[in-house]
Design an enzyme around this catalytic site. Structure first.
Site, PDB file in Angstrom:
ATOM      1  N   PRO A  11      29.030 -14.681  28.506  1.00  0.00           N
ATOM      2  CA  PRO A  11      28.639 -13.363  28.615  1.00  0.00           C
ATOM      3  C   PRO A  11      28.340 -12.785  27.065  1.00  0.00           C
ATOM      4  CG  PRO A  11      31.263 -13.909  28.324  1.00  0.00           C
ATOM      5  CD  PRO A  11      30.255 -15.264  28.631  1.00  0.00           C
ATOM      6  N   ASN A  12      27.593 -11.886  27.250  1.00  0.00           N
ATOM      7  CA  ASN A  12      26.880 -11.017  26.211  1.00  0.00           C
ATOM      8  C   ASN A  12      25.646 -11.786  25.486  1.00  0.00           C
ATOM      9  OD1 ASN A  12      28.403  -8.710  26.775  1.00  0.00           O
ATOM     10  ND2 ASN A  12      30.258 -10.101  25.616  1.00  0.00           N
ATOM     11  N   ARG A  19      21.196  -7.089  19.112  1.00  0.00           N
ATOM     12  CA  ARG A  19      22.400  -6.269  18.732  1.00  0.00           C
ATOM     13  C   ARG A  19      23.104  -7.280  17.702  1.00  0.00           C
ATOM     14  NH1 ARG A  19      20.804  -2.759  21.695  1.00  0.00           N
ATOM     15  NH2 ARG A  19      21.997  -1.491  23.236  1.00  0.00           N
ATOM     16  N   TYR A  24      24.450 -12.627  14.618  1.00  0.00           N
ATOM     17  CA  TYR A  24      23.602 -13.624  15.565  1.00  0.00           C
ATOM     18  C   TYR A  24      22.102 -13.758  15.352  1.00  0.00           C
ATOM     19  CZ  TYR A  24      28.095 -12.572  17.730  1.00  0.00           C
ATOM     20  OH  TYR A  24      29.436 -12.656  18.126  1.00  0.00           O
ATOM     21  N   ASN A  73      27.546 -22.534  25.183  1.00  0.00           N
ATOM     22  CA  ASN A  73      27.976 -21.470  24.460  1.00  0.00           C
ATOM     23  C   ASN A  73      28.673 -20.655  25.355  1.00  0.00           C
ATOM     24  OD1 ASN A  73      28.622 -19.462  22.827  1.00  0.00           O
ATOM     25  ND2 ASN A  73      26.516 -19.214  22.000  1.00  0.00           N
ATOM     26  N   ALA A  76      33.231 -15.547  24.444  1.00  0.00           N
ATOM     27  CA  ALA A  76      34.395 -15.224  24.684  1.00  0.00           C
ATOM     28  C   ALA A  76      35.135 -16.110  25.624  1.00  0.00           C
ATOM     29  CB  ALA A  76      34.452 -13.681  25.141  1.00  0.00           C
ATOM     30  N   ASP A  86      39.379 -26.647  32.494  1.00  0.00           N
ATOM     31  CA  ASP A  86      39.684 -27.506  33.597  1.00  0.00           C
ATOM     32  C   ASP A  86      38.440 -28.007  34.050  1.00  0.00           C
ATOM     33  OD1 ASP A  86      42.441 -27.522  33.267  1.00  0.00           O
ATOM     34  OD2 ASP A  86      42.612 -25.966  34.730  1.00  0.00           O
ATOM     35  N   GLU A  97      29.777 -28.145  22.593  1.00  0.00           N
ATOM     36  CA  GLU A  97      30.113 -26.869  22.405  1.00  0.00           C
ATOM     37  C   GLU A  97      29.391 -26.102  21.369  1.00  0.00           C
ATOM     38  OE1 GLU A  97      34.180 -26.428  21.325  1.00  0.00           O
ATOM     39  OE2 GLU A  97      33.924 -24.082  20.952  1.00  0.00           O
ATOM     40  N   HIS A  99      28.211 -22.507  18.951  1.00  0.00           N
ATOM     41  CA  HIS A  99      28.434 -21.230  18.563  1.00  0.00           C
ATOM     42  C   HIS A  99      27.363 -21.144  17.466  1.00  0.00           C
ATOM     43  CE1 HIS A  99      32.024 -20.954  20.795  1.00  0.00           C
ATOM     44  NE2 HIS A  99      32.347 -22.097  20.338  1.00  0.00           N
ATOM     45  N   ILE A 100      26.651 -19.802  17.572  1.00  0.00           N
ATOM     46  CA  ILE A 100      25.745 -19.247  16.722  1.00  0.00           C
ATOM     47  C   ILE A 100      26.410 -18.983  15.482  1.00  0.00           C
ATOM     48  CG2 ILE A 100      23.954 -17.504  16.400  1.00  0.00           C
ATOM     49  CD1 ILE A 100      23.615 -17.213  19.582  1.00  0.00           C
ATOM     50  N   SER A 101      27.344 -18.523  15.348  1.00  0.00           N
ATOM     51  CA  SER A 101      28.109 -18.031  14.181  1.00  0.00           C
ATOM     52  C   SER A 101      29.138 -19.148  14.066  1.00  0.00           C
ATOM     53  CB  SER A 101      28.626 -16.530  14.319  1.00  0.00           C
ATOM     54  OG  SER A 101      29.709 -16.798  15.579  1.00  0.00           O
ATOM     55  N   ARG A 106      35.177 -16.335  10.964  1.00  0.00           N
ATOM     56  CA  ARG A 106      35.598 -14.931  11.459  1.00  0.00           C
ATOM     57  C   ARG A 106      37.122 -14.647  11.616  1.00  0.00           C
ATOM     58  NH1 ARG A 106      31.135 -14.064  16.082  1.00  0.00           N
ATOM     59  NH2 ARG A 106      31.783 -12.054  15.734  1.00  0.00           N
TER      60      ARG A 106
HETATM   61  O1  CA2 Z   1      28.683 -17.352  17.877  1.00  0.00           O
HETATM   62  C1  CA2 Z   1      28.834 -17.643  18.993  1.00  0.00           C
HETATM   63  O2  CA2 Z   1      27.704 -18.094  19.449  1.00  0.00           O
HETATM   64  C2  CA2 Z   1      29.766 -17.086  19.953  1.00  0.00           C
HETATM   65  O3  CA2 Z   1      30.099 -17.816  20.854  1.00  0.00           O
HETATM   66  C3  CA2 Z   1      29.446 -15.612  20.458  1.00  0.00           C
HETATM   67  C4  CA2 Z   1      30.334 -14.939  21.188  1.00  0.00           C
HETATM   68  C5  CA2 Z   1      31.830 -14.886  20.553  1.00  0.00           C
HETATM   69  O4  CA2 Z   1      32.557 -14.329  21.467  1.00  0.00           O
HETATM   70  C6  CA2 Z   1      31.921 -16.375  20.036  1.00  0.00           C
HETATM   71  O5  CA2 Z   1      33.322 -16.338  19.504  1.00  0.00           O
HETATM   72  C7  CA2 Z   1      31.162 -16.920  19.024  1.00  0.00           C
HETATM   73  C8  CA2 Z   1      29.880 -13.304  21.466  1.00  0.00           C
HETATM   74  C9  CA2 Z   1      28.414 -13.414  22.144  1.00  0.00           C
HETATM   75  C10 CA2 Z   1      28.167 -11.971  21.963  1.00  0.00           C
HETATM   76  O6  CA2 Z   1      26.497 -11.882  22.132  1.00  0.00           O
HETATM   77  C11 CA2 Z   1      25.927 -11.161  21.169  1.00  0.00           C
HETATM   78  C12 CA2 Z   1      24.621 -11.217  20.986  1.00  0.00           C
HETATM   79  C13 CA2 Z   1      23.975 -10.351  20.542  1.00  0.00           C
HETATM   80  C14 CA2 Z   1      24.490  -9.195  20.069  1.00  0.00           C
HETATM   81  C15 CA2 Z   1      25.662  -8.709  20.418  1.00  0.00           C
HETATM   82  C16 CA2 Z   1      26.554  -9.814  21.282  1.00  0.00           C
END
Ligand code: CA2
Length: 149
Positions: A11-12, A19, A24, A73, A76, A86, A97, A99-101, A106
């Site tokens: 998601p997102n 954003r 990110y 990825n 959330a 599962d 797995e 994650h960008i960050s 965090r």
């Molecule tokens: O760092 C990552 O890739 C995350 O998976 C990104 C998730 C966050 O919940 C994880 O803990 C770490 C959030 C994705 C939100 O994506 C956005 C992308 C651009 C702008 C705003 C949100």
């Protein structure tokens, strides 16, 4: 015909590059997809994004039947989804797995990944470049397991 690598995004992540660039970066998910396909070469790639937990799980099921490896990825759902955990547990091949960050730098709510408990490897904190690293690593894992073709 080679089995595809599934690159699944939760998601997102469709907002990537639009954003919160300080967390990110500025690269869009469409650009990430292009990089992944270039690096994968003649290995087919199923690159997908969804905001739905159900859809993500259904794609993992599809990968169980048709995929060689999963790069995921889960955003959330990393921290909340036992159902995703599962589903991934049933996947017989390598799981990366991603994650960008760096989730461990965090807030604490980002620290306890359920997905890490079933992942072969975890990449976090390399920005969008992590996807390039993941596709290369997946190629090597599949070669090593003899499942590259
Ligand atoms: O760092 C990552 O890739 C995350 O998976 C990104 C998730 C966050 O919940 C994880 O803990 C770490 C959030 C994705 C939100 O994506 C956005 C992308 C651009 C702008 C705003 C949100």
């Amino acid at each position: 015909m080679k089995k595809p690598i599934y690159i699944l995004n939760g998601p997102n992540l469709n907002r990537l590059g639009k954003r919160e660039p300080e967390i990110y970066g500025k690269t869009t998910l469409a650009e990430v997809e292009t990089w992944c396909r270039e690096i994968a070469g003649n290995v087919p790639v199923e690159f997908r994004q969804t905001n739905s937990e159900t859809q993500l799980i259904e794609w993992v099921h599809e990968a169980i039947d048709e995929g060689s490896g999963i790069i995921i990825n889960p955003a959330a759902y990393t921290f909340t989804s036992l159902a995703l955990y599962d589903a991934l547990k049933m996947f017989p091949g390598p799981i990366i797995e991603l994650h960008i960050s760096n989730i461990h730098r965090r807030e604490s709510l980002y620290h306890n990944s359920l997905v890490s408990k079933v992942a072969t490897a975890v990449i976090a904190g390399l920005g969008a470049n992590g996807y390039r690293v993941a596709v290369r690593a997946m190629g090597e894992l599949l070669e090593a397991s003899g499942k590259a073709s």
